[in-house]
Design a protein around this motif. Structure first.
Motif, PDB file in Angstrom:
ATOM      1  N   ALA A  72       0.824  -1.208   0.000  1.00  0.00           N
ATOM      2  CA  ALA A  72       0.000   0.000   0.000  1.00  0.00           C
ATOM      3  C   ALA A  72       0.863   1.265   0.000  1.00  0.00           C
ATOM      4  CB  ALA A  72      -0.967  -0.018   1.180  1.00  0.00           C
ATOM      5  N   GLY A  73       1.474   1.565   1.150  1.00  0.00           N
ATOM      6  CA  GLY A  73       2.253   2.791   1.247  1.00  0.00           C
ATOM      7  C   GLY A  73       1.339   4.019   1.147  1.00  0.00           C
ATOM      8  N   PRO A  74       1.904   5.241   0.989  1.00  0.00           N
ATOM      9  CA  PRO A  74       3.350   5.513   1.005  1.00  0.00           C
ATOM     10  C   PRO A  74       3.922   5.343   2.407  1.00  0.00           C
ATOM     11  CG  PRO A  74       2.114   7.577   0.855  1.00  0.00           C
ATOM     12  CD  PRO A  74       1.109   6.469   0.761  1.00  0.00           C
ATOM     13  N   PHE A  75       4.992   4.611   2.509  1.00  0.00           N
ATOM     14  CA  PHE A  75       5.512   4.180   3.800  1.00  0.00           C
ATOM     15  C   PHE A  75       6.089   5.325   4.626  1.00  0.00           C
ATOM     16  CE2 PHE A  75       5.389   0.500   1.058  1.00  0.00           C
ATOM     17  CZ  PHE A  75       4.819  -0.459   1.869  1.00  0.00           C
ATOM     18  N   HIS A  76       6.518   6.417   3.969  1.00  0.00           N
ATOM     19  CA  HIS A  76       7.055   7.540   4.741  1.00  0.00           C
ATOM     20  C   HIS A  76       5.959   8.272   5.504  1.00  0.00           C
ATOM     21  CE1 HIS A  76       5.672   9.513   1.050  1.00  0.00           C
ATOM     22  NE2 HIS A  76       5.656  10.649   1.724  1.00  0.00           N
ATOM     23  N   LEU A  77       4.685   7.963   5.205  1.00  0.00           N
ATOM     24  CA  LEU A  77       3.578   8.619   5.906  1.00  0.00           C
ATOM     25  C   LEU A  77       2.943   7.718   6.960  1.00  0.00           C
ATOM     26  CD1 LEU A  77       1.807  10.475   2.950  1.00  0.00           C
ATOM     27  CD2 LEU A  77       3.434  11.390   4.618  1.00  0.00           C
ATOM     28  N   TYR A  78       3.569   6.564   7.234  1.00  0.00           N
ATOM     29  CA  TYR A  78       3.056   5.690   8.286  1.00  0.00           C
ATOM     30  C   TYR A  78       3.488   6.281   9.637  1.00  0.00           C
ATOM     31  CZ  TYR A  78       1.718   1.817   5.146  1.00  0.00           C
ATOM     32  OH  TYR A  78       1.119   1.026   4.192  1.00  0.00           O
ATOM     33  N   GLY A  79       2.715   7.185  10.163  1.00  0.00           N
ATOM     34  CA  GLY A  79       3.070   7.839  11.418  1.00  0.00           C
ATOM     35  C   GLY A  79       2.696   7.001  12.627  1.00  0.00           C
ATOM     36  N   GLY A  80       2.929   7.579  13.814  1.00  0.00           N
ATOM     37  CA  GLY A  80       2.567   6.889  15.050  1.00  0.00           C
ATOM     38  C   GLY A  80       3.375   5.629  15.241  1.00  0.00           C
ATOM     39  N   ASP A  81       2.789   4.494  14.945  1.00  0.00           N
ATOM     40  CA  ASP A  81       3.471   3.201  15.042  1.00  0.00           C
ATOM     41  C   ASP A  81       3.613   2.660  13.617  1.00  0.00           C
ATOM     42  OD1 ASP A  81       4.475   0.742  15.593  1.00  0.00           O
ATOM     43  OD2 ASP A  81       2.726  -0.007  16.685  1.00  0.00           O
ATOM     44  N   PRO A  82       4.707   2.992  12.926  1.00  0.00           N
ATOM     45  CA  PRO A  82       4.824   2.614  11.508  1.00  0.00           C
ATOM     46  C   PRO A  82       4.754   1.115  11.270  1.00  0.00           C
ATOM     47  CG  PRO A  82       6.532   4.185  12.141  1.00  0.00           C
ATOM     48  CD  PRO A  82       5.885   3.716  13.400  1.00  0.00           C
ATOM     49  N   TRP A  83       5.211   0.307  12.238  1.00  0.00           N
ATOM     50  CA  TRP A  83       5.279  -1.142  12.040  1.00  0.00           C
ATOM     51  C   TRP A  83       4.151  -1.860  12.787  1.00  0.00           C
ATOM     52  CZ3 TRP A  83       9.362   1.986  13.568  1.00  0.00           C
ATOM     53  CH2 TRP A  83      10.221   2.342  12.522  1.00  0.00           C
ATOM     54  N   ARG A  84       3.030  -1.164  12.933  1.00  0.00           N
ATOM     55  CA  ARG A  84       1.869  -1.747  13.615  1.00  0.00           C
ATOM     56  C   ARG A  84       1.431  -3.051  12.946  1.00  0.00           C
ATOM     57  NH1 ARG A  84      -3.864   0.036  12.125  1.00  0.00           N
ATOM     58  NH2 ARG A  84      -5.239  -0.992  13.630  1.00  0.00           N
ATOM     59  N   LEU A  85       1.360  -3.046  11.623  1.00  0.00           N
ATOM     60  CA  LEU A  85       0.917  -4.238  10.907  1.00  0.00           C
ATOM     61  C   LEU A  85       1.929  -5.373  11.057  1.00  0.00           C
ATOM     62  CD1 LEU A  85      -0.991  -5.703   8.964  1.00  0.00           C
ATOM     63  CD2 LEU A  85       0.261  -4.636   7.067  1.00  0.00           C
ATOM     64  N   PHE A 105      11.778   3.520   7.179  1.00  0.00           N
ATOM     65  CA  PHE A 105      10.827   2.439   7.433  1.00  0.00           C
ATOM     66  C   PHE A 105      11.504   1.084   7.272  1.00  0.00           C
ATOM     67  CE2 PHE A 105       7.574  -0.620   6.422  1.00  0.00           C
ATOM     68  CZ  PHE A 105       6.511  -0.260   7.218  1.00  0.00           C
ATOM     69  N   CYS A 106      12.243   0.930   6.199  1.00  0.00           N
ATOM     70  CA  CYS A 106      12.844  -0.368   5.897  1.00  0.00           C
ATOM     71  C   CYS A 106      13.878  -0.778   6.943  1.00  0.00           C
ATOM     72  CB  CYS A 106      13.472  -0.320   4.503  1.00  0.00           C
ATOM     73  SG  CYS A 106      14.144  -1.883   3.937  1.00  0.00           S
ATOM     74  N   THR A 107      14.745   0.142   7.315  1.00  0.00           N
ATOM     75  CA  THR A 107      15.777  -0.207   8.294  1.00  0.00           C
ATOM     76  C   THR A 107      15.206  -0.350   9.700  1.00  0.00           C
ATOM     77  OG1 THR A 107      16.351   2.137   8.611  1.00  0.00           O
ATOM     78  CG2 THR A 107      17.582   0.924   6.943  1.00  0.00           C
ATOM     79  N   GLY A 108      14.138   0.393   9.991  1.00  0.00           N
ATOM     80  CA  GLY A 108      13.586   0.394  11.345  1.00  0.00           C
ATOM     81  C   GLY A 108      12.896  -0.882  11.752  1.00  0.00           C
ATOM     82  N   ILE A 109      12.524  -1.712  10.786  1.00  0.00           N
ATOM     83  CA  ILE A 109      11.804  -2.943  11.139  1.00  0.00           C
ATOM     84  C   ILE A 109      12.671  -3.889  11.961  1.00  0.00           C
ATOM     85  CG2 ILE A 109      12.435  -4.341   9.129  1.00  0.00           C
ATOM     86  CD1 ILE A 109       9.468  -5.232   9.038  1.00  0.00           C
ATOM     87  N   ALA A 110      13.981  -3.678  11.933  1.00  0.00           N
ATOM     88  CA  ALA A 110      14.883  -4.542  12.701  1.00  0.00           C
ATOM     89  C   ALA A 110      14.597  -4.483  14.202  1.00  0.00           C
ATOM     90  CB  ALA A 110      16.332  -4.155  12.432  1.00  0.00           C
TER      91      ALA A 110
END
Length: 546
Positions: A72-85, A105-110
């Motif tokens: 879906a994205g845009p991933f730079h707009l996933y505020g709050g808890d970006p990795w909620r899903l 977003f990509c690096t933060g999933i770690a």
């Protein structure tokens, strides 16, 4: 496998859903607009589910997916808890993938790695053209290399490729913003959609790419040990590239970021211009390094024709879901999760062609001198045998001419101030057909461009260009001026400056001595001499979780 594709009606999500149906998966197309999702699902032989990522996710869990792909994205707009899903999938032991190409977003999933390992599932971010596919390409190209000097990548879609709102938003979000780029063993701050460079996708097909931040630029320095990493993107039409470059400069000057209206306007313009250009696009991944002691360039190219380009970002997810049992548990950016052959196999039923080649790639001056380069001492060879970006540090003494002509020429060329002992940094960068040398004498900078000039070399300072009679004499490299031009106009020999420039080794160090004298015997312009050594590399501590 039952796979839910979120954003399944979008440009990339719909292509991924089609590929997964071809592979025999039980595909669920999820979108906020159930009518559109149902129409696509009926056409593909899938099922439709209404899911709003910003609301209750209960409809998602109700259908019992074994894997969830966020397209879906845009991933730079996933505020709050970006990795909620991603977190919710891990908690339910459901494999998670996304097509994010946004670096944070990509690096933060770690941060979810421990949770994913405890649950025994994988959660991969960047399962797209970057970094999943590009990292597999680099890993394949790097086989047999002793050291990697530079990784240079570009993605260059055709103008008729569809551009969804998320794609346009992601491009504009990075246009004009500054980001860190690993160059010559340290981080530099550069501006998004700047520093254009041409790339050859195929014979007669050359496109221009502009610097932009993606996960690769953060992750590849440490993963592959490269001294320089860059990534560029570009559009087919020069008008659109120039417009984005102008927006980049405007944003840098004013700090004004594009809003929703800008996204809608740019997307409308892209749709208006869609009949122009072509449906051909591609990728270039280029690796330069040392193999068997010699500088070598290995390159992988992808060409997508007949409008197949939008399938490329979906190929990585297809390949990984084909081999889900081979993917180790954990949450991380998708870096070389599978060999390149697995990704290329996932393109086999598409009108996409790939090719690889490798060839010697001597740098500018070694290539010009040939065997004579080996006559130079090691410290001199070291400052010319490099690729990508090289930094040198040292000290210098500068003497300026006293006459009016000398002072005028010093001002025109921005030569350094007079000093008995001044810090000097020289940064060299490759460019198509040559090198850019930037000299920083205690904060005063001037630059020149060295390039092939027929059978010789030339050095350009602004509108002035001088042919150099480069040669090795008594173990020293000498740079006498033999011809000159002002723009397209040749300079008479009597108006050429007298150049006494030499590079040699003393006490194990690289030493330089450059003296420029005005024509017609009008005295000294400038003389600078001193020593330089390669600047020490810094550890690339800017990647996952930073």
């Amino acid at each position: 496998m039952r796979v839910m594709v979120l954003g399944g009606t979008g440009v990339f999500g719909s292509r991924l859903a089609e590929l997964l149906v071809r592979d025999g998966h039980d595909v669920l197309i999820a979108a906020r607009d159930l009518r559109r999702a149902s129409a696509l699902a009926e056409r593909l032989g899938a099922r439709a589910v209404r899911v709003d990522l910003g609301a209750d996710l209960a409809p998602l869990w109700a259908v019992g997916p074994e894997a969830v792909v966020d397209a879906a994205g845009p991933f730079h707009l996933y505020g709050g808890d970006p990795w909620r899903l991603a977190r919710a999938c891990i908690a339910r032991r459901i494999a998670y993938l996304d097509l994010a190409d946004e670096a944070d977003f990509c690096t933060g999933i770690a941060a979810l790695d421990a949770e994913a390992k405890a649950a025994g599932v994988f959660a991969l971010s960047g399962v797209s053209s970057v970094p999943a596919l590009t990292s597999a390409v680099v890993a394949a190209l790097a086989e047999g290399f002793d050291a990697i000097e530079e990784i240079d990548t570009a993605i260059l879609p055709g103008n008729r490729a569809p551009r969804g709102r998320s794609v346009v938003s992601a491009i504009l979000a990075r246009t004009g913003t500054t980001h860190r780029l690993w160059q010559g063993g340290r981080w530099e701050v550069l501006r998004g959609w700047s520093d254009p460079k041409p790339y050859r996708l195929a014979p007669g097909l050359v496109r221009r790419g502009y610097l932009i931040e993606v996960p690769d630029t953060r992750l590849f320095p440490a993963r592959f040990g490269a001294r320089s990493v860059s990534f560029r993107a570009g559009l087919e039409l020069g008008l659109m590239n120039s417009g984005l470059a102008a927006m980049s400069r405007l944003r840098a000057a004013t700090g004004l970021a594009p809003g929703r209206c800008s996204v809608a306007l740019i997307r409308a313009l892209a749709l208006l211009l869609r009949p122009f250009g072509s449906a051909r696009g591609g990728m270039v991944v280029r690796l330069t390094g040392r193999r068997g002691g010699a500088m070598t360039r290995a390159e992988w190219r992808l060409i997508a024709g007949a409008g197949e380009g939008p399938f490329v970002p979906a190929v990585a997810a297809r390949a990984i879901l084909r081999a889900a049992d081979r993917i180790a548990p954990g949450a991380r950016p998708a870096l070389a999760e599978l060999p390149l052959s697995a990704f290329e196999a996932a393109m086999a039923d598409l009108r996409i062609a790939t090719e690889r080649e490798a060839a010697p790639a001597p740098p500018l001056i070694p290539g010009h001198l040939g065997r004579d380069f080996d006559l130079l001492p090691t410290p001199v060879r070291a400052v010319h045998d490099w690729a990508g970006c090289l930094r040198l540090e040292g000290r210098a003494e500068v003497t300026r001419g006293r006459g009016p002509v000398g002072r005028l020429l010093v001002a025109i060329f921005r030569f350094p101030p007079e000093a008995r002992d001044i810090a000097l940094t020289v940064t060299k960068r490759t460019r198509p057909g040559g090198e850019v040398w930037e000299r920083d004498f205690g904060g005063r900078r001037f630059r020149s461009v060295l390039a092939r000039d027929g059978q010789g070399l030339s050095e350009r300072f602004g509108p002035f260009s001088f042919r150099l009679g480069l040669g090795v004499v008594d173990g020293a490299l000498q740079f006498p001026v033999t011809r000159g031009r002002l723009g397209p106009l040749p300079l008479p020999r009597v108006l050429l400056p007298e150049s006494r420039a030499a590079e040699r080794a003393e006490d194990g160090r690289f030493r330089f001595d450059v003296e420029l004298r005005a024509p017609l015997g009008l005295g000294l312009i400038v003389r600078y001499r001193g020593w330089l050594v390669p600047a020490p590399d810094q550890p690339p501590r800017f990647g996952i979780g930073e």
